[in-house]
Write a protein that holds these residues in place. Structure first.
Motif, PDB file in Angstrom:
ATOM      1  N   ASN A  86      48.585  78.994  91.946  1.00 58.47           N
ATOM      2  CA  ASN A  86      47.851  78.657  91.295  1.00 58.47           C
ATOM      3  C   ASN A  86      48.277  78.548  89.260  1.00 58.47           C
ATOM      4  N   LEU A  87      48.854  79.688  89.268  1.00 56.08           N
ATOM      5  CA  LEU A  87      50.709  79.061  88.234  1.00 56.08           C
ATOM      6  C   LEU A  87      50.640  77.434  88.135  1.00 56.08           C
ATOM      7  N   PHE A  88      51.234  77.500  89.079  1.00 58.82           N
ATOM      8  CA  PHE A  88      52.157  75.755  89.449  1.00 58.82           C
ATOM      9  C   PHE A  88      50.783  74.546  89.657  1.00 58.82           C
ATOM     10  N   TYR A  89      49.603  74.896  89.989  1.00 57.95           N
ATOM     11  CA  TYR A  89      48.814  74.252  90.141  1.00 57.95           C
ATOM     12  C   TYR A  89      48.841  73.484  88.671  1.00 57.95           C
ATOM     13  N   GLU A  90      48.172  75.011  88.230  1.00 60.13           N
ATOM     14  CA  GLU A  90      47.656  74.219  86.829  1.00 60.13           C
ATOM     15  C   GLU A  90      48.804  73.928  85.816  1.00 60.13           C
ATOM     16  N   ALA A  91      49.816  73.695  86.139  1.00 59.75           N
ATOM     17  CA  ALA A  91      50.883  73.612  85.433  1.00 59.75           C
ATOM     18  C   ALA A  91      50.404  71.541  85.934  1.00 59.75           C
ATOM     19  N   ALA A  92      50.588  71.040  87.220  1.00 58.95           N
ATOM     20  CA  ALA A  92      51.203  70.194  87.452  1.00 58.95           C
ATOM     21  C   ALA A  92      49.813  69.301  86.981  1.00 58.95           C
ATOM     22  N   LYS A  93      48.268  70.494  86.648  1.00 55.30           N
ATOM     23  CA  LYS A  93      47.611  69.466  86.603  1.00 55.30           C
ATOM     24  C   LYS A  93      47.511  68.894  85.053  1.00 55.30           C
ATOM     25  N   GLU A  94      48.568  69.170  84.303  1.00 55.02           N
ATOM     26  CA  GLU A  94      48.615  68.622  82.851  1.00 55.02           C
ATOM     27  C   GLU A  94      49.326  67.681  83.094  1.00 55.02           C
ATOM     28  N   LYS A  95      48.746  66.350  83.419  1.00 59.01           N
ATOM     29  CA  LYS A  95      49.319  65.114  82.971  1.00 59.01           C
ATOM     30  C   LYS A  95      51.872  65.173  83.256  1.00 59.01           C
ATOM     31  N   GLY A  96      52.123  64.636  83.974  1.00 61.22           N
ATOM     32  CA  GLY A  96      53.685  64.507  83.370  1.00 61.22           C
ATOM     33  C   GLY A  96      54.608  65.840  83.321  1.00 61.22           C
ATOM     34  N   ASN A  97      53.356  67.253  83.386  1.00 61.30           N
ATOM     35  CA  ASN A  97      54.030  68.399  83.073  1.00 61.30           C
ATOM     36  C   ASN A  97      54.687  68.934  84.986  1.00 61.30           C
ATOM     37  N   MET A  98      56.204  69.703  84.327  1.00 53.81           N
ATOM     38  CA  MET A  98      56.731  70.192  85.704  1.00 53.81           C
ATOM     39  C   MET A  98      57.302  72.012  85.232  1.00 53.81           C
ATOM     40  N   CYS A  99      57.093  72.365  85.943  1.00 56.30           N
ATOM     41  CA  CYS A  99      57.575  73.726  85.184  1.00 56.30           C
ATOM     42  C   CYS A  99      59.307  73.797  84.824  1.00 56.30           C
ATOM     43  N   LEU A 100      59.429  74.801  83.561  1.00 55.73           N
ATOM     44  CA  LEU A 100      60.643  73.939  83.013  1.00 55.73           C
ATOM     45  C   LEU A 100      61.683  73.803  83.540  1.00 55.73           C
ATOM     46  N   CYS A 101      62.061  75.440  84.234  1.00 54.03           N
ATOM     47  CA  CYS A 101      62.880  75.581  85.054  1.00 54.03           C
ATOM     48  C   CYS A 101      62.916  75.147  86.337  1.00 54.03           C
ATOM     49  N   GLY A 102      61.890  74.751  86.676  1.00 50.96           N
ATOM     50  CA  GLY A 102      62.393  73.768  88.455  1.00 50.96           C
ATOM     51  C   GLY A 102      63.053  72.171  87.442  1.00 50.96           C
ATOM     52  N   LEU A 103      62.032  71.835  86.731  1.00 51.99           N
ATOM     53  CA  LEU A 103      63.178  70.461  86.444  1.00 51.99           C
ATOM     54  C   LEU A 103      64.209  70.418  85.299  1.00 51.99           C
ATOM     55  N   PHE A 104      64.863  71.946  84.941  1.00 53.99           N
ATOM     56  CA  PHE A 104      66.266  71.997  84.320  1.00 53.99           C
ATOM     57  C   PHE A 104      66.531  71.935  85.723  1.00 53.99           C
ATOM     58  N   THR A 105      66.403  73.491  86.698  1.00 46.69           N
ATOM     59  CA  THR A 105      67.322  73.337  88.110  1.00 46.69           C
ATOM     60  C   THR A 105      68.099  71.731  88.663  1.00 46.69           C
ATOM     61  N   ALA A 106      67.344  70.323  88.746  1.00 45.62           N
ATOM     62  CA  ALA A 106      67.523  69.317  88.379  1.00 45.62           C
ATOM     63  C   ALA A 106      68.209  68.315  88.283  1.00 45.62           C
ATOM     64  N   GLU A 107      68.958  69.638  86.938  1.00 41.76           N
ATOM     65  CA  GLU A 107      69.273  68.585  86.223  1.00 41.76           C
ATOM     66  C   GLU A 107      71.166  70.017  85.987  1.00 41.76           C
ATOM     67  N   ILE A 108      71.328  70.674  86.579  1.00 35.98           N
ATOM     68  CA  ILE A 108      71.680  71.976  86.683  1.00 35.98           C
ATOM     69  C   ILE A 108      73.629  71.231  85.758  1.00 35.98           C
ATOM     70  N   ASP A 109      73.177  70.412  86.471  1.00 40.19           N
ATOM     71  CA  ASP A 109      74.585  69.053  86.596  1.00 40.19           C
ATOM     72  C   ASP A 109      75.745  69.147  85.228  1.00 40.19           C
TER      73      ASP A 109
END
Length: 186
Positions: A86-109
């Protein structure tokens, strides 16, 4: 305790970063949003790496506190995993929001090493917490699996579901991807 200005800077930066990643926030945009000069942000955070590192630490600390609450307030593995999802679901419900660390990890390079190290702390804390829950509740672990592998799969499912929710621009996509009913079997 951070000053009011520092809190406003971090809140604004997180909001921007959760929709646009590391390159999605700037001192200029933060300053504009909260009504201060860019130099004021540099006073508290000399570089973008300093700000992103603090954002990641703060995000991790918030999540760790919530995981502790979930552990204390829920008695079954199923209810703990549902609360976690539910923590992730609530964030996903906010239009355009991602998990900060998940999004940053996609850019780790492209991230500074200090931010990369903090991302590792975030995911290790989740892995550790989930593994402990699976062990504590004696989850049925399929042959060839370990609680740690299952924990990593749960994390990957949550982060992946958020990406799909954003890709399909569909709030129902998260539940379709996760299928929370699957947690009943654990």
């Amino acid at each position: 305790m951070p000053s009011d200005t520092v809190e406003k800077i971090l809140t604004s930066a997180e909001k921007q970063a959760r929709t646009g990643g590391y390159n999605g926030f700037s001192f200029r945009e933060i300053a504009k949003e909260i009504g201060i000069k860019s130099a004021s942000i540099h006073y508290h955070f000399p570089t973008k790496a300093d700000l992103a590192t603090e954002l990641t630490k703060r995000y991790t600390q918030r999540f760790e506190a919530i995981l502790s609450e979930i552990g204390n307030n829920h008695t079954t593995l199923h209810s703990k995993l549902q609360a976690y999802a539910n923590l992730f679901y609530e964030a996903a419900k906010e239009k355009g929001n991602m998990c900060l660390c998940g999004l940053f990890t996609a850019e780790i390079d492209i991230l500074p090493d200090t931010v990369s190290r903090e991302l590792k702390v975030f995911f290790q804390s989740h892995e550790k917490w989930l593994t402990a829950q699976l062990i504590e509740h004696k989850a049925a672990i399929p042959e060839g699996q370990t609680p740690q592998k299952m924990a990593l799969q749960i994390i990957a499912n949550m982060e992946g579901a958020m990406l799909l929710t954003k890709a399909f621009d569909s709030q129902t996509c998260f539940n379709d991807a996760i299928d929370l009913s699957a947690f009943a079997s654990l």
